[in-house]
Design a protein around this motif. Structure first.
Motif: not given
Length: 230
Positions: A159-166
């Motif tokens: 989920k954090d990856i999706g929010m950061r886009g990286s």
């Protein structure tokens, strides 16, 4: 970057922390049971050996009964005391029916004695095996509890990856490592619980065999030297 275990736990999400706390509770209770059983089984073995030595050296069953009171942890002593108490009741009945006792009545009284000894045997086995089921539960449940924490932590990381886009290693690695700590903790709790559960189950089987052997010897002694008297 601090990659110590404590830092990873502190940096984990609320659900993973809850999982770790649950595993901590399982671990503390399991080790308390392990230590308690170790002490109790050692004392039980010692008292059983001392009781059996005094039992076979006693000249009368009354003397053996008095000696048995000094060994509260010995399952053989508990079985003997229960059998001796039933034996006194049988003796009182026999005295009141002196001269009118038939073979069928003798066999019935022997069955009563066997049931009393068997009941005491089961009670002692239940006492000795108490709390071991918690170790079995710990060994089977905690790996899955830890795995649940890991899966939850990984979902949070994605989920954090999706929010950061990286999706670089620098972004993914900390969250994944924090999540995997839960699985490691679950295994760390489960492994000693399984080992000691199997070990104590073996000890319990040895106690069961020893009690069964003593019960057989005691009943044979009574049948030969008491109930066969006319």
């Amino acid at each position: 970057m601090d990659i110590s275990i404590w830092h990873m736990i502190a940096g984990a999400g609320l659900m993973v922390k809850l999982v770790m706390f649950t595993l901590l509770v399982f671990s503390v209770v399991s080790w308390a049971i392990i230590i308690m059983k170790q002490v109790m089984f050692r004392r039980t073995t010692r008292e059983s050996e001392e009781f059996l030595e005094q039992f076979w050296e006693s000249k009368t069953l009354s003397d053996a009964y008095e000696s048995a009171k000094d060994f509260p942890l010995s399952p053989e002593a508990a079985v003997f005391m229960s059998g001796f108490s039933e034996l006194k009741k049988i003796s009182a009945v026999r005295n009141s029916q002196q001269g009118s006792e038939t073979l069928e009545m003798q066999l019935a009284t022997m069955d009563n004695l066997k049931r009393a000894v068997r009941k005491a045997h089961l009670i002692e086995m239940d006492r000795l095996g108490r709390s071991l089921s918690f170790l079995a539960t710990t060994g089977s449940a905690t790996p899955f509890i830890g795995l649940f924490g890991t899966v939850w932590g990984i979902m949070t990381s994605f989920k954090d990856i999706g929010m950061r886009g990286s999706a670089s290693l620098a972004v993914v690695a900390p969250g994944i490592s924090e999540a995997l700590v839960a699985t490691a903790a679950g295994l760390a709790v489960a492994i000693p619980a399984v080992i000691y559960y199997n070990f104590y189950s073996g000890k319990l089987a040895d106690f069961d065999s020893d009690i069964e052997n003593f019960s057989t010897d005691f009943l044979n002694l009574i049948e030969r030297d008491f109930l066969t008297r006319s």
